[in-house]
Design an enzyme around this catalytic site. Structure first.
Site, short mmCIF file in Angstrom:
data_model
loop_
_atom_site.label_atom_id
_atom_site.label_comp_id
_atom_site.label_asym_id
_atom_site.label_seq_id
_atom_site.Cartn_x
_atom_site.Cartn_y
_atom_site.Cartn_z
N LYS A 29 0.84 -1.21 0.00
CA LYS A 29 0.00 0.00 0.00
C LYS A 29 0.87 1.25 0.00
CE LYS A 29 -3.79 -0.25 2.09
NZ LYS A 29 -4.69 -0.58 3.21
N ARG A 99 -3.65 2.98 8.39
CA ARG A 99 -3.87 1.70 7.71
C ARG A 99 -2.60 0.87 7.68
NH1 ARG A 99 -7.14 5.17 4.26
NH2 ARG A 99 -9.28 4.37 4.05
N GLY A 108 -7.94 -7.39 4.56
CA GLY A 108 -8.82 -7.56 5.70
C GLY A 108 -8.21 -8.24 6.90
N ARG A 358 -3.38 -1.77 -6.24
CA ARG A 358 -2.59 -2.99 -6.06
C ARG A 358 -2.93 -3.94 -7.19
NH1 ARG A 358 -5.74 -4.99 -0.58
NH2 ARG A 358 -7.80 -5.24 -1.52
N HIS A 476 -4.04 -44.13 -1.92
CA HIS A 476 -4.65 -44.76 -3.10
C HIS A 476 -5.77 -43.89 -3.66
CE1 HIS A 476 -7.64 -47.41 -5.08
NE2 HIS A 476 -6.56 -47.94 -5.63
N SER A 785 13.62 -43.74 -13.49
CA SER A 785 12.48 -42.89 -13.15
C SER A 785 12.31 -42.89 -11.63
CB SER A 785 11.20 -43.42 -13.81
OG SER A 785 10.08 -42.64 -13.44
N CYS A 852 8.08 -39.92 -11.79
CA CYS A 852 6.70 -40.32 -12.06
C CYS A 852 5.86 -40.37 -10.79
CB CYS A 852 6.66 -41.68 -12.76
SG CYS A 852 7.35 -43.02 -11.77
N TYR A 872 12.47 -35.26 -17.86
CA TYR A 872 11.02 -35.09 -17.92
C TYR A 872 10.39 -35.28 -16.55
CZ TYR A 872 10.58 -40.19 -17.70
OH TYR A 872 10.65 -41.50 -17.29
#
Length: 895
Positions: A29, A99, A108, A358, A476, A785, A852, A872
């Site tokens: 602000k 403020r 708030g 803002r 799961h 992996s 993975c 990857y």
């Protein structure tokens, strides 16, 4: 002598000591007020006390740096000079607003005080100056109420009760109907309330000022602010700034107003000025809902769903000159900040003042559209557009969401872990079989379970969403739900499930089978009602952002998928391959589980091979579908991983069913099941250990894969890029033996078919030992992996299915900062991964490395994978766009 520390930065009158770059020091602000002042935008003059003061206040028992008082006095003199009033002067009093304003927006969460400087003397001066007794006493009663609540600790409800007493006595309902005499009575009543609560309302303005400053700095550690920072991952040590400004009044009469506006529609991103205002009001009237705001223009009215015939008076129509100036400032701010802005404004007697600007909070859809539009308007680059859109926002676009107004008006009955995003509504059922039965009748259902198992897959498949009382974000239920793109709330320990009574209750709320339930997988909230849904929309702007992300990212993005539906969804979302296809999920398809059980229960190799021969064409059909859909893209298929007991019958009914099909006596089935039982199956007879002891299982699966690829090559001219993955490898001899099994099968298949199939063999790194010996494993591996779900379990000694019971307290106590099953533990698990990559690449430069586990869809983990140099990441289909954008963010962040 050294230079004195500067704790107060002034602004106003077209100039400022600070600017927007000093956000960490001045808060959002204060920095933006300084910036607006320097741009010549009308800002009430004032000054900002820095976040350094807040940190000093917090660390020194509420005391201030010794230089601060003199600098505050100098700041006050600057305000007095600009507005022509004196602070505390009973003839022409200067009134102030106080403020908070942190570097990270926390709307708030911290405290504000308006009309500071009013007392029994200055209110008379204000009356003489304005000629408006009602206006003056209205400001005075507002100030006592705010000061009493924020500084003196007298709850606002005590003041509201006094307002209700007068309204009842007068037979009125609105605050605007209160007369000057009513408000004068309230001033006295409010002061009496403060006294009754053991406090004293200060009449001295400077005492008021320092009390308010202390309250603002103290509010940094208020319950609301602390909780907001925890949720938003904002550091606790930043502190807030404190802004002191000359008051401007939107309640000065028919030519005064206050409002909030957005430079573009924050819901859609459309390039139209959007906002609301109230005539003759102060800012808190808008927030408190005392009166219904009106749209600032007809475009806002349309966005709010108001028809052209709706009775309204827009700001554009009532105060056209002020509206035109506000619209001009809108364009100035957007061009200057190059982003959508959220502004607060006040009009006092026809004069416009800007109180704040803002970066606007916006929906995911608005973020995407605005970013693309700003590029097309020449304000930002493609790189900036990508960085403007958060990865989590993309995820919101891919799932149904609840109507925000309906959700806000409905308290949740419980809250669990946000395990798979999206909103789902359905009728409660407690078993997978019931889920199927109800869905066959056309009823949408939410499957509610203590926890799910692979045998629940058919019920999960038809359910709208899944709710479990136990388990974590990689349980799961969570993993399968994300793969299916279904909303899931897991680990909802606040819900008690009674399967016998078919009820679930939390506190005083009980939900019975067949009653409506709504779950939000993005927040973990559960609602005992039917909330309205909003469908996802894939816009052209979304596609454009994804295309730009692909230009900059270095990481490949694959998907975890093993059904044609999942593969198709992943391809539509831009997946470049499959990083994990779990063969065990295919065993639960109708007509297969019986054969799998026949294979497990077989008492001889011959009997086992007979059962495997029945599974071979089924597995081959599955693999052929996947390889055909992927059309030459890399496909990693993991050989059987879970322990065999997971596939066996457990209930008496299931045992009887298997006995009737297999011809094996029920007691024998129970004996075999008992013999296969393990104390710790996750570290038991599973993964490659199954392949070593039962090589015929892995041989059948390899044969199915290679025959599927051969047939596609010869019959459909489709070349496959097959990656055969061996799970839970911990010793080089395991990999050596099982690679030889695959190579033998491959040679046989190619000899019989005449095809030449491209395939590679690799290992899943799920054990710390495997990460430490990748130089040895590299001799028998073409790729690695990381299975980070199990790697996290085995490294940290934590069960992912039970972690939900204690991880939240660990996070709250700051023992850990994030759930390690949601975000990679870089200092532990991550260090092992780094050693594995370094050692493996040194031994064999051509090795591919991927991930993975569920971390493959987590933006923070993707950033780590980029830094680690992986090739990857692989994630569930609905997280592929998230991963694409997160990979681009990582590449841009670390270039």
């Amino acid at each position: 002598m050294g230079k004195k520390a500067l704790y107060v930065y002034r602004f106003g009158g077209g100039k400022a000591d600070g600017n927007a770059k000093l956000r960490d020091l001045l808060g959002g602000k204060g920095a933006n007020l300084a910036e607006m002042a320097s741009l010549g935008i009308p800002v009430p003059p004032g000054f900002t006390m820095t976040t350094e003061v807040c940190r000093h206040y917090q660390h020194n028992n509420g005391s201030y740096p010794e230089e601060l008082a003199a600098q505050v006095d100098e700041g006050l003199r600057g305000i007095e000079k600009q507005v022509g009033r004196k602070f505390g002067d009973p003839r022409s009093p200067l009134l102030l607003s106080i403020r908070s304003g942190a570097a990270s927006s926390m709307p708030g969460m911290m405290d504000t005080i308006l009309n500071l400087g009013l007392n029994d003397e200055t209110v008379e001066g204000l009356i003489r100056e304005t000629g408006d007794q009602r206006f003056s006493f209205d400001n005075y009663r507002r100030f006592i109420q705010m000061y009493g609540d924020v500084v003196l600790g007298v709850h606002s409800e005590h003041f509201e009760e006094q307002i209700r007493v007068i309204k009842t006595k007068r037979g009125i309902t609105l605050d605007t109907e209160l007369t000057a005499e009513d408000l004068q009575q309230l001033v006295q009543a409010f002061k009496a309330v403060v006294g009754e609560k053991g406090a004293t309302f200060p009449q001295e303005p400077r005492e008021q000022l320092w009390g308010a400053i202390g309250a603002v700095f103290g509010s940094w550690n208020g319950d609301r602010a602390v909780e907001y920072r925890r949720i938003a991952n904002i550091p606790d040590d930043l502190g807030t700034a404190c802004n002191v400004q000359a008051m401007v009044f939107g309640n000065r009469g028919e030519h005064s107003a206050t409002g909030v506006a957005f430079t573009r529609d924050p819901a859609t991103g459309a390039n139209c000025f959007f906002g609301e205002y109230l005539m003759n009001a102060q800012g808190e009237d808008v927030v408190a809902g005392i009166r219904t705001p009106q749209p600032i223009n007809r475009a806002s009215a349309a966005a709010l769903g108001m028809s052209a015939t709706h009775q309204m008076e827009t700001l554009e129509e009532l105060l056209p000159a002020c509206y035109t100036e506000l619209d001009q400032i809108r364009h100035t701010l957007e061009k200057h900040y190059r982003d959508m802005q959220d502004v607060e404004f006040t009009i006092e007697s026809g004069k416009l003042w800007m109180l704040q600007t803002r970066a606007a909070k916006r929906t995911a859809a608005a973020a995407v559209k605005a970013a693309v539009d700003f590029v097309e308007e020449g304000l930002i680059s493609q790189e900036e557009a990508i960085q403007r859109v958060k990865s989590e926002q993309i995820e919101q676009l891919l799932h149904h969401t609840f109507d925000p107004n309906a959700k806000q008006a409905t308290p949740p009955m419980a809250k669990g872990l946000a395990a798979s995003p999206g909103a789902a509504v359905g009728k409660v059922v407690f078993t997978a079989d019931d889920a199927v039965a109800w869905c066959e009748r056309g009823e949408p259902v939410i499957l509610v379970r203590h926890e799910t198992s692979p045998e629940d897959i058919h019920g999960m498949n038809v359910a709208q969403g899944i709710l479990t009382a136990c388990g974590g974000v990689t349980s799961h239920a969570a993993v399968v739900a994300r793969g299916m793109g279904k909303p899931c709330v897991a680990g909802c320990h606040g819900i008690a499930i009674d399967l016998a009574k078919k009820t679930a209750h939390a506190g005083a709320v009980t939900v019975r089978e067949g009653e409506w339930l709504s779950i939000d997988g993005a927040t973990g909230e559960v609602f005992a009602t039917r909330l309205p849904l909003q469908p996802p929309v894939m816009t052209a702007a979304f596609q454009r952002i994804m295309e730009w992300a692909d230009l900059f990212r270095k990481l490949g993005v694959r998907t975890n998928a093993e059904t044609a539906r999942d593969v198709q969804v992943a391809l539509e979302f831009g997946a470049e391959g499959i990083g994990l296809a779990r063969t065990e999920h295919m065993f639960f398809e109708p007509g297969r589980i019986e054969i799998v059980r026949e294979m497990i229960l077989a008492e001889s190799l011959e009997a086992r091979k007979k059962a495997l021969a029945k599974l071979l064409p089924m597995q081959k059909g599955d693999f052929r579908k996947i390889l055909a859909l992927m059309d030459g893209r890399p496909v990693t298929i993991r050989l059987l991983d879970p322990p065999l007991h997971e596939f066996l019958p457990h209930t008496d009914d299931e045992v009887a069913e298997v006995a009737s099909v297999s011809g094996i006596a029920p007691h024998k089935i129970r004996e075999i099941t008992k013999a296969l039982h393990e104390q710790n199956p996750m570290l038991g007879h599973r993964g490659c250990r199954l392949g070593v002891t039962f090589p015929e299982i892995y041989a059948m699966q390899a044969q199915a894969m290679l025959e599927a690829a051969s047939e596609l090559q010869q019959e459909e001219d489709i070349e496959s890029d097959l990656e055969i993955e061996i799970p839970l490898v911990g010793h080089v001899n395991e990999l050596r033996k099982l690679r030889s099994v695959v190579e033998h099968v491959a040679a046989e298949v190619m000899k019989q078919t005449g095809a030449t199939v491209k395939y590679t063999v690799g290992a899943m790194l799920e054990l710390p030992r495997a990460c430490l010996i990748t130089d040895q494993l590299a001799k028998y591996a073409d790729f690695f992996s990381f299975g980070t779900n199990d790697l996290t379990q085995t490294t940290m000694g934590v069960s992912r299915d039970d972690a939900g019971r204690f991880l939240n307290p660990y996070i709250e106590e700051k023992i850990v900062t994030r759930d390690p099953f949601a975000t990679i533990d870089e200092s532990g698990v991550g260090r092992l991964m780094g050693l594995a990559v370094e050692s493996g690449k040194k031994a064999k430069k051509t090795l591919l490395f991927g991930i993975c586990g569920e971390h493959g869809g987590d933006p923070q983990s993707i950033d780590f994978c980029h830094r680690l140099g992986l090739d990857y990441v692989s994630c569930s289909p609905y997280r592929v766009p998230v991963a694409r954008l997160a990979a681009a963010h990582a590449a841009l962040r670390h270039r």
